[in-house]
Design a protein around this motif. Sequence first.
Motif, PDB file in Angstrom:
ATOM      1  N   ALA A 197      39.199  -0.530  43.427  1.00  0.00           N
ATOM      2  CA  ALA A 197      38.131  -1.442  43.831  1.00  0.00           C
ATOM      3  C   ALA A 197      36.759  -0.798  43.675  1.00  0.00           C
ATOM      4  CB  ALA A 197      38.346  -1.888  45.279  1.00  0.00           C
ATOM      5  N   SER A 198      36.664   0.504  43.900  1.00  0.00           N
ATOM      6  CA  SER A 198      35.374   1.183  43.834  1.00  0.00           C
ATOM      7  C   SER A 198      35.289   2.121  42.634  1.00  0.00           C
ATOM      8  CB  SER A 198      35.146   1.978  45.122  1.00  0.00           C
ATOM      9  OG  SER A 198      35.369   1.166  46.246  1.00  0.00           O
ATOM     10  N   GLY A 199      36.193   1.975  41.675  1.00  0.00           N
ATOM     11  CA  GLY A 199      36.219   2.875  40.526  1.00  0.00           C
ATOM     12  C   GLY A 199      36.656   4.269  40.918  1.00  0.00           C
ATOM     13  N   GLN A 200      37.413   4.372  42.023  1.00  0.00           N
ATOM     14  CA  GLN A 200      37.736   5.696  42.556  1.00  0.00           C
ATOM     15  C   GLN A 200      38.751   6.449  41.700  1.00  0.00           C
ATOM     16  OE1 GLN A 200      38.473   2.788  43.936  1.00  0.00           O
ATOM     17  NE2 GLN A 200      40.195   2.842  45.322  1.00  0.00           N
ATOM     18  N   PHE A 201      39.480   5.737  40.824  1.00  0.00           N
ATOM     19  CA  PHE A 201      40.325   6.477  39.876  1.00  0.00           C
ATOM     20  C   PHE A 201      40.122   5.963  38.445  1.00  0.00           C
ATOM     21  CE2 PHE A 201      43.077   3.577  42.336  1.00  0.00           C
ATOM     22  CZ  PHE A 201      43.515   2.714  41.354  1.00  0.00           C
ATOM     23  N   GLN A 202      38.891   5.535  38.154  1.00  0.00           N
ATOM     24  CA  GLN A 202      38.570   5.129  36.798  1.00  0.00           C
ATOM     25  C   GLN A 202      38.323   6.371  35.940  1.00  0.00           C
ATOM     26  OE1 GLN A 202      34.760   3.146  36.022  1.00  0.00           O
ATOM     27  NE2 GLN A 202      35.878   1.606  34.860  1.00  0.00           N
ATOM     28  N   THR A 203      39.057   6.467  34.823  1.00  0.00           N
ATOM     29  CA  THR A 203      38.863   7.616  33.941  1.00  0.00           C
ATOM     30  C   THR A 203      37.840   7.255  32.856  1.00  0.00           C
ATOM     31  OG1 THR A 203      40.680   6.883  32.571  1.00  0.00           O
ATOM     32  CG2 THR A 203      41.201   8.480  34.289  1.00  0.00           C
ATOM     33  N   VAL A 204      37.417   8.258  32.088  1.00  0.00           N
ATOM     34  CA  VAL A 204      36.412   8.003  31.056  1.00  0.00           C
ATOM     35  C   VAL A 204      36.963   7.025  30.009  1.00  0.00           C
ATOM     36  CG1 VAL A 204      35.013   9.031  29.248  1.00  0.00           C
ATOM     37  CG2 VAL A 204      35.300  10.228  31.401  1.00  0.00           C
ATOM     38  N   ALA A 205      38.239   7.204  29.617  1.00  0.00           N
ATOM     39  CA  ALA A 205      38.829   6.311  28.621  1.00  0.00           C
ATOM     40  C   ALA A 205      38.835   4.870  29.138  1.00  0.00           C
ATOM     41  CB  ALA A 205      40.242   6.761  28.282  1.00  0.00           C
ATOM     42  N   LEU A 206      39.098   4.719  30.432  1.00  0.00           N
ATOM     43  CA  LEU A 206      39.112   3.385  31.039  1.00  0.00           C
ATOM     44  C   LEU A 206      37.700   2.797  31.066  1.00  0.00           C
ATOM     45  CD1 LEU A 206      41.407   1.720  32.161  1.00  0.00           C
ATOM     46  CD2 LEU A 206      41.041   2.736  34.392  1.00  0.00           C
ATOM     47  N   TYR A 207      36.722   3.669  31.245  1.00  0.00           N
ATOM     48  CA  TYR A 207      35.327   3.216  31.272  1.00  0.00           C
ATOM     49  C   TYR A 207      34.878   2.771  29.874  1.00  0.00           C
ATOM     50  CZ  TYR A 207      30.411   3.044  32.624  1.00  0.00           C
ATOM     51  OH  TYR A 207      29.140   2.622  32.874  1.00  0.00           O
ATOM     52  N   VAL A 208      35.392   3.436  28.837  1.00  0.00           N
ATOM     53  CA  VAL A 208      35.120   2.998  27.468  1.00  0.00           C
ATOM     54  C   VAL A 208      35.597   1.560  27.294  1.00  0.00           C
ATOM     55  CG1 VAL A 208      35.720   3.328  25.034  1.00  0.00           C
ATOM     56  CG2 VAL A 208      35.282   5.317  26.480  1.00  0.00           C
ATOM     57  N   TYR A 209      36.824   1.324  27.742  1.00  0.00           N
ATOM     58  CA  TYR A 209      37.428   0.001  27.617  1.00  0.00           C
ATOM     59  C   TYR A 209      36.635  -1.041  28.405  1.00  0.00           C
ATOM     60  CZ  TYR A 209      41.123  -3.542  27.998  1.00  0.00           C
ATOM     61  OH  TYR A 209      41.840  -4.692  27.952  1.00  0.00           O
ATOM     62  N   GLN A 210      36.264  -0.675  29.636  1.00  0.00           N
ATOM     63  CA  GLN A 210      35.517  -1.618  30.472  1.00  0.00           C
ATOM     64  C   GLN A 210      34.163  -1.957  29.840  1.00  0.00           C
ATOM     65  OE1 GLN A 210      34.128  -0.344  34.427  1.00  0.00           O
ATOM     66  NE2 GLN A 210      34.838  -2.298  35.228  1.00  0.00           N
ATOM     67  N   SER A 211      33.496  -0.943  29.307  1.00  0.00           N
ATOM     68  CA  SER A 211      32.184  -1.167  28.698  1.00  0.00           C
ATOM     69  C   SER A 211      32.302  -2.051  27.458  1.00  0.00           C
ATOM     70  CB  SER A 211      31.548   0.166  28.308  1.00  0.00           C
ATOM     71  OG  SER A 211      31.451   1.004  29.421  1.00  0.00           O
ATOM     72  N   ALA A 212      33.394  -1.890  26.721  1.00  0.00           N
ATOM     73  CA  ALA A 212      33.538  -2.647  25.477  1.00  0.00           C
ATOM     74  C   ALA A 212      33.969  -4.083  25.736  1.00  0.00           C
ATOM     75  CB  ALA A 212      34.533  -1.956  24.548  1.00  0.00           C
ATOM     76  N   PHE A 213      34.924  -4.282  26.654  1.00  0.00           N
ATOM     77  CA  PHE A 213      35.533  -5.605  26.754  1.00  0.00           C
ATOM     78  C   PHE A 213      35.189  -6.372  28.023  1.00  0.00           C
ATOM     79  CE2 PHE A 213      38.341  -3.258  23.828  1.00  0.00           C
ATOM     80  CZ  PHE A 213      38.088  -4.043  22.711  1.00  0.00           C
ATOM     81  N   GLU A 214      34.662  -5.714  29.053  1.00  0.00           N
ATOM     82  CA  GLU A 214      34.237  -6.465  30.238  1.00  0.00           C
ATOM     83  C   GLU A 214      32.725  -6.622  30.252  1.00  0.00           C
ATOM     84  OE1 GLU A 214      37.897  -5.501  33.257  1.00  0.00           O
ATOM     85  OE2 GLU A 214      35.866  -5.084  33.938  1.00  0.00           O
ATOM     86  N   THR A 215      32.020  -5.503  30.102  1.00  0.00           N
ATOM     87  CA  THR A 215      30.565  -5.583  30.011  1.00  0.00           C
ATOM     88  C   THR A 215      30.163  -6.019  28.605  1.00  0.00           C
ATOM     89  OG1 THR A 215      30.761  -3.561  31.309  1.00  0.00           O
ATOM     90  CG2 THR A 215      28.567  -4.385  30.939  1.00  0.00           C
ATOM     91  N   ARG A 216      31.086  -5.872  27.672  1.00  0.00           N
ATOM     92  CA  ARG A 216      30.921  -6.312  26.289  1.00  0.00           C
ATOM     93  C   ARG A 216      29.775  -5.624  25.560  1.00  0.00           C
ATOM     94  NH1 ARG A 216      32.763 -12.537  26.017  1.00  0.00           N
ATOM     95  NH2 ARG A 216      34.830 -12.111  26.818  1.00  0.00           N
ATOM     96  N   ARG A 217      29.541  -4.358  25.888  1.00  0.00           N
ATOM     97  CA  ARG A 217      28.499  -3.619  25.186  1.00  0.00           C
ATOM     98  C   ARG A 217      29.165  -2.615  24.271  1.00  0.00           C
ATOM     99  NH1 ARG A 217      24.746  -1.066  29.386  1.00  0.00           N
ATOM    100  NH2 ARG A 217      23.488  -0.678  27.544  1.00  0.00           N
ATOM    101  N   LEU A 218      29.404  -3.020  23.028  1.00  0.00           N
ATOM    102  CA  LEU A 218      30.130  -2.161  22.099  1.00  0.00           C
ATOM    103  C   LEU A 218      29.359  -0.883  21.808  1.00  0.00           C
ATOM    104  CD1 LEU A 218      31.577  -4.721  19.553  1.00  0.00           C
ATOM    105  CD2 LEU A 218      32.701  -3.620  21.469  1.00  0.00           C
ATOM    106  N   GLY A 219      28.034  -0.973  21.715  1.00  0.00           N
ATOM    107  CA  GLY A 219      27.220   0.209  21.435  1.00  0.00           C
ATOM    108  C   GLY A 219      27.348   1.229  22.555  1.00  0.00           C
ATOM    109  N   TYR A 220      27.241   0.766  23.791  1.00  0.00           N
ATOM    110  CA  TYR A 220      27.322   1.665  24.926  1.00  0.00           C
ATOM    111  C   TYR A 220      28.720   2.282  25.019  1.00  0.00           C
ATOM    112  CZ  TYR A 220      26.286   3.464  29.585  1.00  0.00           C
ATOM    113  OH  TYR A 220      26.064   4.287  30.644  1.00  0.00           O
ATOM    114  N   ALA A 221      29.752   1.433  24.809  1.00  0.00           N
ATOM    115  CA  ALA A 221      31.133   1.929  24.848  1.00  0.00           C
ATOM    116  C   ALA A 221      31.334   3.001  23.785  1.00  0.00           C
ATOM    117  CB  ALA A 221      32.108   0.777  24.640  1.00  0.00           C
ATOM    118  N   SER A 222      30.738   2.804  22.606  1.00  0.00           N
ATOM    119  CA  SER A 222      30.876   3.786  21.535  1.00  0.00           C
ATOM    120  C   SER A 222      30.212   5.099  21.924  1.00  0.00           C
ATOM    121  CB  SER A 222      30.245   3.261  20.247  1.00  0.00           C
ATOM    122  OG  SER A 222      30.867   2.057  19.864  1.00  0.00           O
ATOM    123  N   ALA A 223      29.068   4.994  22.616  1.00  0.00           N
ATOM    124  CA  ALA A 223      28.387   6.211  23.063  1.00  0.00           C
ATOM    125  C   ALA A 223      29.272   6.973  24.051  1.00  0.00           C
ATOM    126  CB  ALA A 223      27.047   5.857  23.698  1.00  0.00           C
TER     127      ALA A 223
END
Lengths: 430, 308
Positions: B254-280
Amino acid sequence: MRRQPWRVRALAIATATALITTPSACGTGIAAREPGAPLELSIATFTEFGYEDLLIEYQQKHPGIKVRHQRTGQGGTYHQQLFTRLGAGSGLTDVVAIEEGHLSDALAASRLFQDLAVIGPRDVTGNRWLDWKYAAAKARDGSLIGYGTDIGPLAMCYRVDLFAAAGLPTDPELVKPLFSSWDSYFAAGDDYAARTGKPWFDSAAQIFNAMHNQLATGYFDTDDTLVVATNPAIRQNWDAVTAATRRGQSAGLTAFSAEWEAGFRAGAFATKTCPSWMLGVIKAQAGPANAGRWAVTGAFPGGGGNWGGSYLAVPKQSAHPREAAELAAWLTAPEQQIRAFARTGNFPSQVEALTSPRLLGTVDEYFGGARTGELFAAQARKVSAPQYKGPGDGRIQEAVVTPALRAVEQGTTPEEGWRRLVQGAEKIAR
Amino acid sequence: MAAAGPGRGEDRPVRTRLAPYLLVAPFFVLFTVTGLFPLLYTGYVSLFSWDLVGDSPGFVGLANYAELLGDDRFGTALVNTLSIFLLATGPQLVVAVGVAALLDAAPRPSTGWRVAVLAPTAMSVVAVGIVFANLFGPRYGLVNAALAGLGLDPVDWQADRLAGHVAIAVMVNWRWTGYNALVVLAAMRAIPPTLYEAAIVDGAGRWRRFRHVTLPLLRPTLLFVVVTSTIGGLQVFTEPKLLDAQPGSANGGASGQFQTVALYVYQSAFETRRLGYASAVAWVLVLLVALLAWVNYRLTRRMAGVDG
């Protein structure tokens, strides 16, 4: 974990292919078909739409047209693929199903969909559907991007045995006053929690989402400006739900998690916001051992509401948009949706289908012989005008509001949860 | 390739000169298409503000990377990743060596045991994740039932940060300990028996032989295991995604307490939908993995120099 650099790599490939093909998107080319030439149409759906027999019949009625049906088990995966391919400009079927929760994202990308009011059969008009269902698929520029399939009108489900143990009424008619407004609902919850020490509802997000959808203005105003922080009604709902949670009314079971499913069996909560399709979920999860313990009543706090249901749309990628629109129009006709209802229980969104004797005669023994067809048809008519959904609306609900409410259930203060909600919504809306 | 110049290949027919290149070509073609190109293209995309379904990506230079530095969600994900990595690698190494020693001590090597040890590695990570997420269910999970049986308080594996990391580390360990044990076992078998015989003559007991003969000679192998664990450990994705109670969520709790970097890539690309940021984010992950791999490579060389 080890040996999977392919994961990052696969993502990169997906990204790359998606991006490379973008410039070639938007090929609208409405190819004129020679009469009699064979044609293959494709349609993509998720979970169960009940279209198998209908598609066979369509092909028999239209010799020369072959329909390929692409089915995906999970809605989440399906929609993610849908939007990736939409952005990529290729890979989508001629007809695609879109679930209501993802409709806002499709509406924001309405330029990539055909306007069904223009290319669809002339005799298919808004009169076919419930007003709110039809209106919800209209983009800001006025184009119609989808034909409604089914809906999920909301009623309330409750545990008869738990109500009886707490000294609450148990008859579906007599419990209605408890569910007449959100105030009465939370008051009854306090009552129940005080008498039993047990939670009233399954999770805060399930309550908040229902309350939110009843608001005149949602997360966005009609100019697509994010109003989460400035719309006082949203904050009021937040305060009401988190306060009730802190008073012990929430079981803290996230919808569709394994623990939530087990909660139906264990009687972990006494009430459940109940769209028509939820009856099937309860039956499957609570199991035959609990038959007769769950009941459903034709009342919902704050009026009516809808949760779920889908649309059929034709992306501009399709090479045969007119034929695709014809297929979508045929599938969403009342006669066809009634047959899909008989097969899967998906509640039809067509006005005519709601008066069909077959639907009105539906009785559910599991829920104490409730006349569920009649009940949900009445609930469907209580739904008011649809709230405007801005771009990213569904994702704010799923990826921001739901986790924020879960955090409150896990001990985060409502104030901190609200801060995350506002911050997260701004991130998605940017 | 195959530049025709003065050299020893000049008098050979072209076919013979080309053959070696053709033989290795499939690998390089595949690598370029599926490895190198996406990698470079991701770097290119990271310089844009690019929406998943948007139609006009704008060039933003290094703005995505600058934003990353001040992103507290990324910071949390980085700490989570390192914490899970440490919790997974440490115990895994110790248990793997122990299991290898037990297998090594067996008078006759049993294929049955080795297959059993390797079996978890062969299982689908998704199946493992689903089963373990159920076991670690806060209310109806088996682990908490066992804790209650021992008279201990239940642990909310999905809410508590450290508990979540432990649960994920357990999944990782369960899958990979056996694999590492077999790698270590192979190295143990390669130790010349004469060394043990000499130690026995000197009066060394079982434990001292293990401590002073086996372990020092295993060092290069252990370093290999650490390097591979590092590369994998920094990319943990499926386990935290499935531990999250909300189906499909990439939030890592719920608070991102076990979100890993790879999971954050996925979230940035497909939930926040920022492909550029996810790529960074993905590129920073690549650099991190490369950096740690380089550190380990240096270590390995030094150890090899000292020991061999």
